[in-house]
Design an enzyme around this catalytic site. Structure first.
Site, PDB file in Angstrom:
ATOM      1  N   GLY A 220       0.810  -1.210   0.000  1.00 34.29           N
ATOM      2  CA  GLY A 220       0.000   0.000   0.000  1.00 34.29           C
ATOM      3  C   GLY A 220       0.847   1.265   0.000  1.00 34.29           C
ATOM      4  O   GLY A 220       1.933   1.311  -0.584  1.00 34.29           O
ATOM      5  N   SER A 221       0.363   2.287   0.672  1.00 29.35           N
ATOM      6  CA  SER A 221       0.982   3.607   0.584  1.00 29.35           C
ATOM      7  C   SER A 221       2.346   3.717   1.252  1.00 29.35           C
ATOM      8  O   SER A 221       3.038   4.714   1.061  1.00 29.35           O
ATOM      9  CB  SER A 221       0.036   4.664   1.163  1.00 29.35           C
ATOM     10  OG  SER A 221      -1.101   4.810   0.322  1.00 29.35           O
TER      11      SER A 221
END
Length: 494
Positions: A220-221
């Site tokens: 993810g981020s």
């Protein structure tokens, strides 16, 4: 001598010579192979009845052999704080070892060549051979903070925490949940131990899996740290460079669109603001601009696509595929699509930024020590894996990560009086449950402190938690755990 007697004598001589040759072969040339055979019960029994060395955290044994006379075996392997250290120690039982017990088996059992003098002294003194001790790099305060923080999220939690000393690669904490009790697997009641092992192996939550190194998921981020590093390194951007963002982004060569998890991503923002607000619509086109080749090269330099850790068995390789098409490259910019990473890998990425772009190979053995005097026979050592990015690039990314803790999504990791760098992540699993519903997202957090002179880099990964999906967020769940681990290291190291 008549012929029949001479014939019998020659035959007996040949039998004697054959017997001597066979005995020499078995006892000298073939002895090692026979000793190493899995079905050699005599050797296995003798080894299992030996005083095996301790596994130490600091000066405290977390695995040791305790003398007992309950059965034919003279020693019982016991584990201190078993649930907290099980993924690291593994367990030792008759004819089987896992974890650190397996990696350091020859030294712990006393059979390593470096313990030859000790074995010789034991032989002269008529005492039983003792195994050497293995001291780990684990910081007990950091390990406890990681274990307590992750456990506090609930009984059904599945996740891991890894902390690394950036300038050496020492692993300061490694926790994986759910966990198990290695004492029950080392029990001399083999039927009882096997029943426990079978029960563990059938659980859907896979407690025998060390999620810190054996599980790879979409990061993810948190992967935006790498995307930012690649953009600074290859495209000459800085923390103040203005990049396009906006509420949505259409993937190249596709009609699919990308959106943001939070509001505030204006059409034009600085790279620092894009990191602070975790704007997918900024990092997707940024990855496309950097290009698949340079993104792959940067990821590989940080440890992706590599086997670099063998001190515990089963390292799963984190992947950033070569030759991604533009849509795939865009998705990779914010840690989705084909990108997968283990908690150890994301801790390494973070440690590399903290260490001025230099990625150190992670290691868990601090020293191999003599059986009784605890004298260091072989110290652990640091090895550089790569110069992933330049020092100036690492400095720019650090500025962005510090701002993210001060005023962005990573504020739960802020430590009063300490400059902390961090990044959150909430990754879509892309998987379906048997009932067709979406598997909840994964929560991630990476960070290091103090930012000007880092002593610890940490990664928190939460694979499953029994909470509503809209409450799963890397900052909310992982930030406080990362904070506690960083504080523990800073307090214990001054």
């Amino acid at each position: 001598m008549n012929k029949p007697i001479r014939t019998v004598s020659i035959f007996c001589l040949l039998l004697f010579l054959a017997l001597a040759v066979n005995a020499t072969y078995l006892q000298y040339y073939h002895a090692s192979a026979l000793n190493d055979r899995a079905d050699n019960g005599r050797v296995a029994t003798a080894t299992y009845s030996r005083a095996r060395g301790a596994i130490l955290v600091g000066h405290t044994p977390i695995a040791e052999s305790v003398k007992e006379n309950k059965d034919q075996y003279k020693y019982q392997r016991t584990y201190r704080d078993p649930y907290m250290y099980a993924p690291v120690t593994g367990w030792y039982t008759f004819g089987n070892e896992t974890g650190m017990e397996r990696y350091e088996n020859s030294f712990l059992s006393g059979e390593d060549d470096s313990l030859f003098v000790n074995r010789l002294v034991d032989l002269v003194n008529g005492t039983a051979t003792k195994g050497g001790n293995v001291q780990l790099t684990i910081d007990p305060a950091a390990q406890k903070a990681a274990f307590d923080g992750l456990s506090a999220l609930g009984p059904d939690i599945e996740g891991a925490v890894v902390a690394i000393q950036p300038d050496t690669g020492k692993i300061l904490a490694m926790v994986s949940l759910p966990t198990f009790d290695p004492n029950k697997l080392a029990d001399h009641d083999f039927k009882k131990a096997n029943a426990y092992a079978t029960r563990l192996s059938k659980l859907k939550s896979q407690p025998l899996l060390n999620r810190a190194i054996q599980t790879t998921l979409a990061p993810g981020s948190t992967f935006k740290v790498l995307t930012a590093a690649a953009a600074v390194e290859h495209d000459g951007l800085t923390s103040t460079s203005v990049v396009p963002a906006g509420p949505s982004y259409t993937l190249p060569q596709s009609s699919n669109t990308v959106h943001n998890e939070v509001a505030g991503c204006l059409s034009k923002i600085t790279l620092t603001v894009a990191m602070m607000d975790s704007c997918n619509t900024a990092f997707a086109p940024l990855a496309v601009k950097v290009g698949a080749t340079d993104m792959h090269q940067t990821a590989t330099a940080f440890g992706f696509n590599q086997q670099y850790f063998d001190q515990l068995p089963g390292q799963a390789i984190s992947r950033y595929p070569a030759g991604l098409d533009p849509p795939g490259t865009a998705l990779s910019g914010f840690g989705q699509g084909s990108v997968t990473a283990s908690p150890l890998q994301m801790a390494m990425l973070t440690a590399g930024i903290a260490n001025h772009g230099v990625v150190m190979q992670p290691y868990l053995v601090n020293a191999e020590q003599s059986p009784t005097s605890f004298e260091t026979l072989k110290p652990g050592s640091s090895h550089q894996l790569s110069q992933a990015v330049s020092s100036s690039t690492a400095t720019e990314v650090t500025k962005m990560m510090v701002a993210t803790v001060q005023s962005g999504t990573a504020t739960p990791a802020a430590i009063p009086g300490i400059q902390v760098a961090g990044k959150t992540g909430t990754a879509q699993s892309g998987l379906k449950n048997p009932d067709g519903s979406e598997v909840p997202p994964y929560a991630w957090f990476v960070g290091f402190a103090p930012a000007p002179s880092p002593k610890v880099a940490v990664c928190v990964m939460i694979q499953h938690i029994n909470t509503p999906t809209d409450e799963i967020a890397g900052g909310k769940l992982g930030g406080p755990i990362a904070k506690a681990v960083m504080e523990a290291v800073l307090n214990s190291h001054g």
